[in-house]
Design a protein around this motif. Structure first.
Motif, PDB file in Angstrom:
ATOM      1  N   ARG A  88       0.865  -1.192  -0.072  1.00 63.02           N
ATOM      2  CA  ARG A  88       0.083  -0.171  -0.050  1.00 63.02           C
ATOM      3  C   ARG A  88       0.838   1.209  -0.044  1.00 63.02           C
ATOM      4  O   ARG A  88       1.636   1.407   0.841  1.00 63.02           O
ATOM      5  N   CYS A  89       0.672   2.117  -0.908  1.00 60.57           N
ATOM      6  CA  CYS A  89       1.926   3.148  -1.029  1.00 60.57           C
ATOM      7  C   CYS A  89       1.158   4.398  -1.232  1.00 60.57           C
ATOM      8  O   CYS A  89      -0.284   4.720  -1.289  1.00 60.57           O
ATOM      9  N   GLY A  90       2.416   5.491  -1.412  1.00 58.88           N
ATOM     10  CA  GLY A  90       1.750   7.001  -1.415  1.00 58.88           C
ATOM     11  C   GLY A  90       3.031   7.886  -1.261  1.00 58.88           C
ATOM     12  O   GLY A  90       4.072   7.211  -1.401  1.00 58.88           O
ATOM     13  N   THR A  91       2.673   9.037  -0.920  1.00 67.00           N
ATOM     14  CA  THR A  91       3.758  10.097  -0.865  1.00 67.00           C
ATOM     15  C   THR A  91       3.543  10.817   0.559  1.00 67.00           C
ATOM     16  O   THR A  91       2.254  11.169   0.904  1.00 67.00           O
ATOM     17  N   LEU A  92       4.486  11.362   1.119  1.00 69.39           N
ATOM     18  CA  LEU A  92       4.513  12.225   2.375  1.00 69.39           C
ATOM     19  C   LEU A  92       4.927  13.277   1.681  1.00 69.39           C
ATOM     20  O   LEU A  92       6.179  13.622   1.308  1.00 69.39           O
ATOM     21  N   THR A  93       4.354  14.575   1.847  1.00 70.34           N
ATOM     22  CA  THR A  93       4.878  15.958   1.432  1.00 70.34           C
ATOM     23  C   THR A  93       5.165  16.680   2.713  1.00 70.34           C
ATOM     24  O   THR A  93       4.341  16.716   3.343  1.00 70.34           O
ATOM     25  N   VAL A  94       6.354  17.196   2.947  1.00 70.95           N
ATOM     26  CA  VAL A  94       6.873  17.983   3.996  1.00 70.95           C
ATOM     27  C   VAL A  94       7.521  19.118   3.469  1.00 70.95           C
ATOM     28  O   VAL A  94       8.053  19.477   2.162  1.00 70.95           O
TER      29      VAL A  94
END
Length: 535
Positions: A83-89
């Motif tokens: 299960r995937c995605g992105t963290l934006t910081v």
């Protein structure tokens, strides 16, 4: 400058010696990331995997969004169900409304039908390796038996955006096998490659001062909140242990337990530690040979042979040519004292052949060592996969400002008093570090980055008896201020024992089940490698 790639498995020594161009790659204190060039952008087996959640979660200035799995340098079957995605910081949290960066996230589900609620977070080595690309290692070691495993690209690494990669440095490292390792002329070329890397990354708009442990630790703290995880566990390898120890100090909330393997204490990291680790790992291998009658008889007093060779080659380097597997073009290789030390630091991963290789060199046959050295450094799998932006961000803000040139030299002299000064001036795998950092030109991190970590979080401190990159003495060192630490030294193993030792894998998995009482019974059955005996 990223140093020599590291072979993945010591138990495959014979295959690696026969075909050195096939070995895996890494940076300084890692070992084991297999990442060929020819990157796939979101087209690997993990693409399109089920999202972690159905909606994006935001907290403060960080935001998580489900999506395709991160790109990897090769297809990784272990990501097929992730299960995937992105963290934006924020790139720099001192400027929360400034430039933003994204970090790739993959959650490999537990095998168990009813997984435990506290996942394991994998912290990659380097600094500069990408955790997502190490899914095979994490799964192969059984970490996802009954817990999800979370892999997030550290800022600047391969599956992050931006990815602060510098293939030009990687290519120079390959060409450098034909140069005298520590010559002033080599230093000029080396530093020029570093400067070109820095100028290119800065030209892309990257704030190079923001690629460090303080920001990375905050990235993981933000990820835990974004995923709605109440408690989780950390498992760091090599440089990942450095980040884990910083995280335990800066963001202890939500940490159930921490495993560290191939330990690099932030309070000691630098050239002096590299020298003492090399001494410890070399001695472990030499003593194992001395205890085997056949090895001791054929190769007596290996430490003296090795140190004599370092002095002799530094005074008069040897030049030879070799052919690498799959390539008929001859490769020029120069072996001087510094090159031999750095080969040896890597060669503890293929320990079975080290005594024979040193003996052949002592008898005028440098080809065996030259072929390994060139194969590791010219490995095409090592081009364009490591984040030099993160590498130098750590080295130049957290290490070099807090270790003087005199301290670094003294560390080398204490470990190897017979070595020439020209060899001692360049710590293993940290060649020309100070001039590199002069051109990288980032400010020093707060002095507190060097603080000792004090914690009562249950911790597993794993080390290998042949580890010449982060010596096994680092385990007891960090445990002095970790009140619930279990220190385990796995004999006869190189850097990052989780990658090479089924026993270490069993201990690690049992630790996450019982953080204060891991099962270490398998240590009693371990045996040393059978060293090769040449004609």
């Amino acid at each position: 400058m990223a140093p020599t790639p590291i072979p993945r498995r010591r138990r495959t020594a014979r295959r690696l010696q026969a075909a050195p161009a096939a070995v895996a790659t890494g940076i300084l204190f890692t070992g084991l990331l297999a990442t060929p060039a020819g990157a796939e952008h979101g087209t690997g087996p993990g693409t399109g995997a089920a999202a972690i959640g159905t909606v994006a979660r935001a907290m403060g200035h960080a935001r998580y969004e489900p999506g395709p799995c991160p790109r990897t340098a090769e297809p990784i079957a272990e990501l097929a169900k992730a299960r995937c995605g992105t963290l934006t910081v924020p790139e720099n949290r001192a400027r929360p409304h400034g430039r933003r960066i994204t970090l790739g996230v993959a959650v490999v589900p537990a095998v168990a039908a009813a997984p435990k609620p506290d996942p394991i977070v994998w912290l990659a080595g380097g600094p500069g390796d990408d955790a997502v690309g190490e899914a095979k290692m994490a799964v192969g070691g059984g970490l996802n038996r009954d817990r999800d495993v979370i892999l997030m690209s550290q800022r600047g690494t391969y599956s992050a955006d931006p990815a602060l990669l510098c293939p030009g440095i990687d290519r120079f490292n390959g060409r450098a096998v034909g140069l005298v390792y520590d010559a002033p002329s080599t230093e000029r070329l080396h530093v020029a490659a570093t400067r070109a890397c820095r100028d290119r990354l800065a030209g892309l708009g990257a704030d190079l001062s923001a690629y460090n442990d303080i920001e990375s630790a905050a990235d993981y703290a933000d990820l835990r909140i974004a995923l709605g995880v109440k408690r989780w566990n950390l498992f760091g390898i090599s440089y990942g242990t450095h980040l884990a120890l910083v995280s335990m100090r800066l963001h202890p909330e939500g940490l159930r337990s921490v495993g560290i393997d191939g330990i690099l204490p932030p309070s000691r990291a630098g050239s002096a530690l590299a020298w003492s680790s090399a001494r410890e790992g070399f001695d472990g291998l030499f003593k194992a040979c001395a205890r085997q009658p056949a090895c001791n008889k054929r190769y007596p007093n290996l430490p003296a042979t090795f140190e004599r060779l370092v002095r002799a080659l530094e005074a008069k380097p040897v030049t030879t040519t070799v052919r690498l597997s799959g390539d008929d073009k001859p490769v020029k290789v120069v072996l001087d004292g510094g090159a031999l030390v750095n080969w040896m630091t890597t060669a503890t991963h293929v320990a079975e052949g080290v005594p024979r290789s040193l003996d052949e060199l002592a008898h005028g046959k440098p080809q065996r060592i030259a072929r390994q050295w060139a194969g590791w450094k010219l490995n095409p799998q090592g081009i364009g996969v490591a984040s030099h932006g993160l590498t130098y961000g750590i080295f130049c803000s957290e290490w070099v400002p807090y270790e003087s040139r005199a301290e670094a030299l003294r560390g080398g002299r204490d470990a190897f008093p017979s070595f020439p000064r020209s060899v001692l001036a360049q710590a293993p795998q940290l060649t020309f570090l100070r001039p590199d950092c002069a051109v990288w030109n980032v400010p020093a991190a707060p002095r507190s980055i060097r603080n000792v970590t004090r914690s009562d979080i249950p911790t597993l401190a794993l080390s290998g008896g042949f580890d010449s990159q982060t010596g096994a003495a680092n385990g007891p060192y960090v445990a002095r201020t970790l009140s619930r630490a279990t220190v385990v030294k796995v004999p006869y193993e190189p850097h990052v024992v989780f990658a090479t030792s089924p026993c270490a894998q069993k201990i690690t998995v049992s630790f996450f089940d019982s953080p204060t009482a891991p099962d270490t019974g398998c240590l009693t059955g371990l045996r040393p490698p059978r060293f090769e005996i040449g004609p």
